[in-house]
Design a protein around this motif. Structure first.
Motif, PDB file in Angstrom:
ATOM      1  N   ASP A  48       0.923  -1.131   0.111  1.00 18.64           N
ATOM      2  CA  ASP A  48      -0.152   0.045   0.030  1.00 18.64           C
ATOM      3  C   ASP A  48       0.874   1.216  -0.010  1.00 18.64           C
ATOM      4  N   ASP A  49       1.396   1.629  -1.230  1.00 19.84           N
ATOM      5  CA  ASP A  49       2.344   2.569  -1.290  1.00 19.84           C
ATOM      6  C   ASP A  49       2.388   3.200  -2.818  1.00 19.84           C
ATOM      7  N   SER A  50       1.478   3.829  -3.092  1.00 19.82           N
ATOM      8  CA  SER A  50       1.304   4.526  -4.316  1.00 19.82           C
ATOM      9  C   SER A  50       2.242   5.205  -5.099  1.00 19.82           C
ATOM     10  N   TRP A  51       3.106   5.978  -3.972  1.00 18.48           N
ATOM     11  CA  TRP A  51       4.050   6.897  -4.364  1.00 18.48           C
ATOM     12  C   TRP A  51       5.474   6.024  -4.898  1.00 18.48           C
ATOM     13  N   LYS A  52       5.574   4.964  -4.352  1.00 17.43           N
ATOM     14  CA  LYS A  52       6.826   4.037  -4.794  1.00 17.43           C
ATOM     15  C   LYS A  52       6.354   3.363  -5.778  1.00 17.43           C
ATOM     16  N   LEU A  53       5.013   3.072  -5.871  1.00 16.55           N
ATOM     17  CA  LEU A  53       4.552   2.198  -7.239  1.00 16.55           C
ATOM     18  C   LEU A  53       4.724   3.229  -8.500  1.00 16.55           C
ATOM     19  N   THR A  54       4.657   4.502  -8.213  1.00 23.26           N
ATOM     20  CA  THR A  54       4.704   5.249  -9.308  1.00 23.26           C
ATOM     21  C   THR A  54       6.260   5.527  -9.691  1.00 23.26           C
ATOM     22  N   GLU A  55       6.879   5.427  -8.677  1.00 22.22           N
ATOM     23  CA  GLU A  55       8.528   5.167  -9.058  1.00 22.22           C
ATOM     24  C   GLU A  55       8.807   4.242  -9.954  1.00 22.22           C
ATOM     25  N   SER A  56       8.386   2.957  -9.643  1.00 27.20           N
ATOM     26  CA  SER A  56       8.549   1.690 -10.398  1.00 27.20           C
ATOM     27  C   SER A  56       7.899   1.960 -11.774  1.00 27.20           C
ATOM     28  N   LEU A  57       6.834   2.300 -11.871  1.00 25.33           N
ATOM     29  CA  LEU A  57       6.109   2.588 -13.332  1.00 25.33           C
ATOM     30  C   LEU A  57       7.116   3.710 -14.029  1.00 25.33           C
ATOM     31  N   ILE A  58       7.661   4.528 -13.612  1.00 28.56           N
ATOM     32  CA  ILE A  58       8.485   5.540 -14.283  1.00 28.56           C
ATOM     33  C   ILE A  58       9.685   4.824 -14.654  1.00 28.56           C
ATOM     34  N   ASN A  59      10.263   3.920 -13.611  1.00 26.24           N
ATOM     35  CA  ASN A  59      11.543   3.114 -14.056  1.00 26.24           C
ATOM     36  C   ASN A  59      11.298   2.221 -15.172  1.00 26.24           C
ATOM     37  N   LEU A  60      10.274   1.419 -15.097  1.00 25.96           N
ATOM     38  CA  LEU A  60       9.961   0.398 -16.266  1.00 25.96           C
ATOM     39  C   LEU A  60       9.666   1.192 -17.535  1.00 25.96           C
ATOM     40  N   GLY A  61       8.819   2.392 -17.473  1.00 28.80           N
ATOM     41  CA  GLY A  61       8.624   3.035 -18.864  1.00 28.80           C
ATOM     42  C   GLY A  61       9.826   3.553 -19.447  1.00 28.80           C
ATOM     43  N   TYR A  62      10.744   4.103 -18.752  1.00 32.52           N
ATOM     44  CA  TYR A  62      12.070   4.521 -19.306  1.00 32.52           C
ATOM     45  C   TYR A  62      12.845   3.392 -19.645  1.00 32.52           C
ATOM     46  N   ILE A  63      12.908   2.342 -19.052  1.00 33.77           N
ATOM     47  CA  ILE A  63      13.809   1.184 -19.637  1.00 33.77           C
ATOM     48  C   ILE A  63      13.356   0.472 -20.508  1.00 33.77           C
ATOM     49  N   TYR A  64      11.860   0.472 -20.772  1.00 34.81           N
ATOM     50  CA  TYR A  64      11.652  -0.055 -22.170  1.00 34.81           C
ATOM     51  C   TYR A  64      11.694   0.880 -23.256  1.00 34.81           C
ATOM     52  N   PHE A  65      11.645   1.869 -22.960  1.00 28.28           N
ATOM     53  CA  PHE A  65      11.786   3.215 -23.894  1.00 28.28           C
ATOM     54  C   PHE A  65      13.171   2.921 -24.382  1.00 28.28           C
ATOM     55  N   VAL A  66      14.187   2.812 -23.594  1.00 28.12           N
ATOM     56  CA  VAL A  66      15.822   2.543 -24.148  1.00 28.12           C
ATOM     57  C   VAL A  66      15.746   1.400 -24.752  1.00 28.12           C
ATOM     58  N   LEU A  67      15.082   0.129 -24.398  1.00 23.71           N
ATOM     59  CA  LEU A  67      15.304  -0.971 -25.103  1.00 23.71           C
ATOM     60  C   LEU A  67      14.212  -0.854 -26.579  1.00 23.71           C
ATOM     61  N   SER A  68      13.936   0.137 -26.891  1.00 25.83           N
ATOM     62  CA  SER A  68      12.967   0.375 -27.934  1.00 25.83           C
ATOM     63  C   SER A  68      11.771  -0.462 -28.052  1.00 25.83           C
ATOM     64  N   GLU A  69      11.098  -0.722 -26.988  1.00 27.95           N
ATOM     65  CA  GLU A  69       9.750  -1.601 -26.786  1.00 27.95           C
ATOM     66  C   GLU A  69       8.790  -0.321 -26.439  1.00 27.95           C
ATOM     67  N   PHE A  70       8.607   0.509 -27.534  1.00 32.31           N
ATOM     68  CA  PHE A  70       7.807   1.820 -27.181  1.00 32.31           C
ATOM     69  C   PHE A  70       6.229   1.533 -26.750  1.00 32.31           C
ATOM     70  N   GLU A  71       5.717   0.521 -27.210  1.00 33.31           N
ATOM     71  CA  GLU A  71       4.479   0.318 -26.915  1.00 33.31           C
ATOM     72  C   GLU A  71       4.354  -0.092 -25.329  1.00 33.31           C
ATOM     73  N   GLN A  72       5.334  -0.851 -24.950  1.00 34.86           N
ATOM     74  CA  GLN A  72       5.277  -1.361 -23.736  1.00 34.86           C
ATOM     75  C   GLN A  72       5.641  -0.050 -22.559  1.00 34.86           C
ATOM     76  N   SER A  73       6.656   0.844 -23.296  1.00 31.96           N
ATOM     77  CA  SER A  73       7.005   1.968 -22.481  1.00 31.96           C
ATOM     78  C   SER A  73       5.776   2.981 -22.374  1.00 31.96           C
ATOM     79  N   LEU A  74       4.927   3.341 -23.054  1.00 30.84           N
ATOM     80  CA  LEU A  74       3.816   3.827 -22.987  1.00 30.84           C
ATOM     81  C   LEU A  74       2.851   3.408 -22.109  1.00 30.84           C
ATOM     82  N   VAL A  75       2.647   2.145 -21.985  1.00 27.47           N
ATOM     83  CA  VAL A  75       1.593   1.593 -21.089  1.00 27.47           C
ATOM     84  C   VAL A  75       2.255   2.068 -19.691  1.00 27.47           C
ATOM     85  N   TYR A  76       3.314   1.828 -19.157  1.00 29.11           N
ATOM     86  CA  TYR A  76       3.659   2.127 -17.937  1.00 29.11           C
ATOM     87  C   TYR A  76       3.906   3.647 -17.586  1.00 29.11           C
ATOM     88  N   LEU A  77       4.350   4.401 -18.669  1.00 22.87           N
ATOM     89  CA  LEU A  77       4.421   5.964 -18.454  1.00 22.87           C
ATOM     90  C   LEU A  77       3.215   6.687 -18.379  1.00 22.87           C
TER      91      LEU A  77
END
Length: 386
Positions: A48-77
């Motif tokens: 129960d920590d939506s602030w830390k969950l947001t941090e994880s979503l940002i990290n996953l969104g960025y790393i999928y962007f770097v890996l050129s998986e843009f659809e997945q990146s957009l889902v998380y971002l």
């Protein structure tokens, strides 16, 4: 980690795993970072920590962007953006929108990228976030350079590199130096590019991140090509491709493929067919797609295949409307004139006679203008590097 497991502290476990992901990302070990971020995200979805969950979503969104998986990146971002808004979390919202802006640059949506980076620069100023403001401003300078505003972009990036160095943000300073080197090469200022490469080779700005190491080696390839050393460029490209086999990164692999075809083109050899997995990447990386379309069309023009030139122009024109004032618009203007001309008239056309080229030339320092003219006009001559 073992301590947190012994006391069953899942918050501590998630935080430690996330930190391992940040370390892997810092080193350019993006696949490993993705695994750590995914594991931390999985744990945080149970807490129960939506602030830390947001941090994880940002990290996953960025790393999928770097890996050129843009659809997945957009889902998380997009999820991160929603949770940041719900939490009134201004810092997370800023970081989400900077990642979205980087994605928009790659997709060729430069107007949207400009608006997002301008907004995040203003937000960072309001929040007194010096580092985030610097990143936004540097990306705006890079975008300006991609539009052919070389002098302005180079001046700004020099300032930002000095500022990042003085603040001991060496990864940012190295990144800005890589961007600056590319701008110098694009504007045929190879002496200045060489000075930047020397700085990167031996000093505090030497890349330690795998992606930056690969980018540095790609710039070495283009430095050798730009200074008439095609054989050495081929050897340097082989070294880069070996690095990419050890640490795969889709966008750099695509760039290396295009560099190999540019060498083929310069030496009068046919272009290789585009591998299928690169064709998928081309949908996301618009600049690379434009470079590939340009190269194919120039080759088609050389061999007299005007029908293919027309087909390639039809693919390029919608992309050019998105990439506002792309600095290589002149090549497509030249190709359009070739397509519209008779055979004899087409052979007399020069890239340097186009209106877009004349516009670009105004932003290049006078001592380097002839070098740019010579380089670009040579692109119409078969096997000009032989």
């Amino acid at each position: 980690m073992q301590y947190y497991r012994q006391i069953n502290d899942r918050y501590g476990q998630a935080g430690t795993i996330d930190n391992l992901g940040m370390l892997a990302e810092e080193l350019g070990e993006y696949q490993q970072a993705q695994r750590y971020f995914a594991e931390a995200f999985s744990l945080r979805t149970q807490l129960d920590d939506s602030w830390k969950l947001t941090e994880s979503l940002i990290n996953l969104g960025y790393i999928y962007f770097v890996l050129s998986e843009f659809e997945q990146s957009l889902v998380y971002l997009k999820q991160a953006e929603q949770t940041a808004v719900a939490n009134n979390d201004a810092l997370s919202l800023l970081k989400v929108r900077q990642s979205l802006a980087q994605l928009k640059i790659q997709q060729g949506e430069w107007g949207q990228a400009f608006r997002l980076f301008t907004a995040t620069s203003e937000d960072a100023q309001a929040l007194d976030l010096t580092e985030d403001k610097l990143i936004a401003q540097a990306f705006l300078a890079k975008l300006s350079g991609m539009q052919g505003n070389f002098s302005l972009a180079q001046s700004q990036l020099l300032t930002f590199t000095q500022r990042a160095t003085s603040e001991q943000d060496l990864r940012a300073a190295t990144e800005f130096t890589l961007w600056l080197t590319e701008l110098y090469q694009n504007s045929a200022q190879y002496d200045k590019a060489q000075a930047q490469l020397a700085m990167l080779a031996d000093g505090v700005l030497t890349p330690t991140n795998n992606e930056q190491k690969q980018t540095y080696n790609l710039l070495l390839v283009y430095q050798l090509l730009g200074t008439g050393q095609a054989m050495k460029a081929t050897a340097q490209l082989d070294k880069l491709q070996h690095m990419l086999r050890e640490h795969p990164l889709p966008r750099l692999e695509l760039k290396a493929f295009i560099a190999a075809q540019q060498i083929n083109f310069m030496q009068g050899r046919p272009l290789a067919a585009l591998p299928e997995h690169y064709a998928v990447l081309m949908r996301h990386h618009v600049l690379e797609r434009l470079l590939w379309l340009e190269l194919q069309a120039l080759y088609a023009a050389q061999v007299g295949d005007k029908e293919l030139v027309g087909q390639l122009l039809n693919q390029a024109l919608p992309l050019l409307r998105r990439t506002t004032s792309y600095w290589r618009n002149f090549a497509f203007e030249y190709l359009q004139r070739v397509f519209n001309s008779t055979e004899n008239a087409g052979q007399q056309l020069k890239i340097s006679d186009t209106a877009e080229f004349e516009r670009l030339l105004k932003g290049i320092p006078e001592p380097y203008q002839q070098a740019v003219i010579k380089r670009e006009n040579a692109m119409t001559k078969p096997g000009y590097a032989n």
